[in-house]
Write an enzyme that holds these catalytic residues in place. Sequence first.
Site, PDB file in Angstrom:
ATOM      1  N   SER A 167      21.874 -39.181  60.613  1.00 15.03           N
ATOM      2  CA  SER A 167      22.821 -39.351  60.086  1.00 15.03           C
ATOM      3  C   SER A 167      23.744 -40.763  60.302  1.00 15.03           C
ATOM      4  O   SER A 167      23.305 -42.094  59.925  1.00 15.03           O
ATOM      5  CB  SER A 167      23.204 -37.982  60.611  1.00 15.03           C
ATOM      6  OG  SER A 167      24.693 -37.839  60.010  1.00 15.03           O
ATOM      7  N   ASP A 268      23.035 -32.942  49.599  1.00 13.85           N
ATOM      8  CA  ASP A 268      23.727 -33.257  50.658  1.00 13.85           C
ATOM      9  C   ASP A 268      24.508 -34.724  49.777  1.00 13.85           C
ATOM     10  O   ASP A 268      24.526 -34.758  48.726  1.00 13.85           O
ATOM     11  CB  ASP A 268      22.425 -34.216  51.464  1.00 13.85           C
ATOM     12  CG  ASP A 268      23.349 -35.649  52.528  1.00 13.85           C
ATOM     13  OD1 ASP A 268      25.017 -35.346  53.158  1.00 13.85           O
ATOM     14  OD2 ASP A 268      23.107 -35.884  53.518  1.00 13.85           O
ATOM     15  N   HIS A 298      23.017 -31.344  54.418  1.00 21.00           N
ATOM     16  CA  HIS A 298      23.312 -32.357  55.445  1.00 21.00           C
ATOM     17  C   HIS A 298      22.129 -32.131  56.852  1.00 21.00           C
ATOM     18  O   HIS A 298      23.422 -31.041  57.126  1.00 21.00           O
ATOM     19  CB  HIS A 298      24.430 -33.315  55.643  1.00 21.00           C
ATOM     20  CG  HIS A 298      24.292 -34.649  56.552  1.00 21.00           C
ATOM     21  ND1 HIS A 298      24.287 -35.419  55.675  1.00 21.00           N
ATOM     22  CD2 HIS A 298      24.465 -34.494  57.516  1.00 21.00           C
ATOM     23  CE1 HIS A 298      24.456 -36.916  57.035  1.00 21.00           C
ATOM     24  NE2 HIS A 298      24.761 -35.932  57.776  1.00 21.00           N
TER      25      HIS A 298
END
Length: 319
Positions: A167, A268, A298
């Site tokens: 991320s 995501d 995500h």
Amino acid sequence: MSKFDPYEHLNVSLNHDGSLTRYVHLPNSTATGETAQPGQSVVSKDVTLNADKKTWMRIYRPNKLPSNDSAVARLPIILYFHPGGWIQMSIADTIIHEQSNCISGEVPAILVAVEFRLAPESRLPAQYEDAMDAIVWVRDQAADRANGDPWIRDYGDFSRCYFYGTSCGANIAFNAALRMPELKLQPLKVAGTILNQPFFGGKHRTKSELKLATDEYFPLPVHDLLWELALPLGTDRDHRYCNPFVDGPMKDKVKHLGRCLVIGFGGDPLIDRQQTFVHMLVQQGVRVEARFDDVGFHGIDMIDPRRATAIRNFIKEFV
């Protein structure tokens, strides 16, 4: 979404001085120390990176080191940058610590997890600077045959150094990799960059962002708030730290990136940006391995052990 409060979603509140109050504190784990206890396959220790910045690292190595004949085989070195949307999480969090244990043991590798400064108390590029501090620290241990950290000096393969991030950590790994031509890295050599669900953004919305704007885990107002808290004051989401596609000089730097592994999931909201990012890398001549799964969201690897195992397998194959 006009009534949606991203601060409430993130369990934080903004203080008058620009700092955050974080209401969620995850369980954390301590390093094992130099000696493994019964049943421990990986040992770990904490090392100060910069006392003034309050940055540090947790280094992991397999307890049983592989050997070639009578000599210990050297292991790849992975520098790891954790997720948390720039504003939260720590390498001491048990969920991060256990993932780091698994990567070190399964690849196997020497893993250096970096505790970088958090936003908004420290805005970008502070996190990139902390990453560079860690890379230079690893280089210096490798170069100092007399006084270098023994785990790095004696067991690390300096020709196989990897940057890995998840991320926002993938954003850090990418930007750190771009800066490598500016450094004299010898004897260290970067062999690849691993970007797991990289966090990028931009003022123009993508189709996946609009389609998944109300995503349960990572809704669009949360993206916007995280960038608002992390980017330099006075900038917007088309700043190169957030949107690498609009900066010409950055695209030129991408040509020198080396091998890259990019991992993403179809559920995501960032999936379109991640796939566009892969196309940009390919266009610049970067050797890219893309692993995209239509199913998933995500941060799925933080709560689904099967997906976490799959990602570790991707990393092991790549390394």
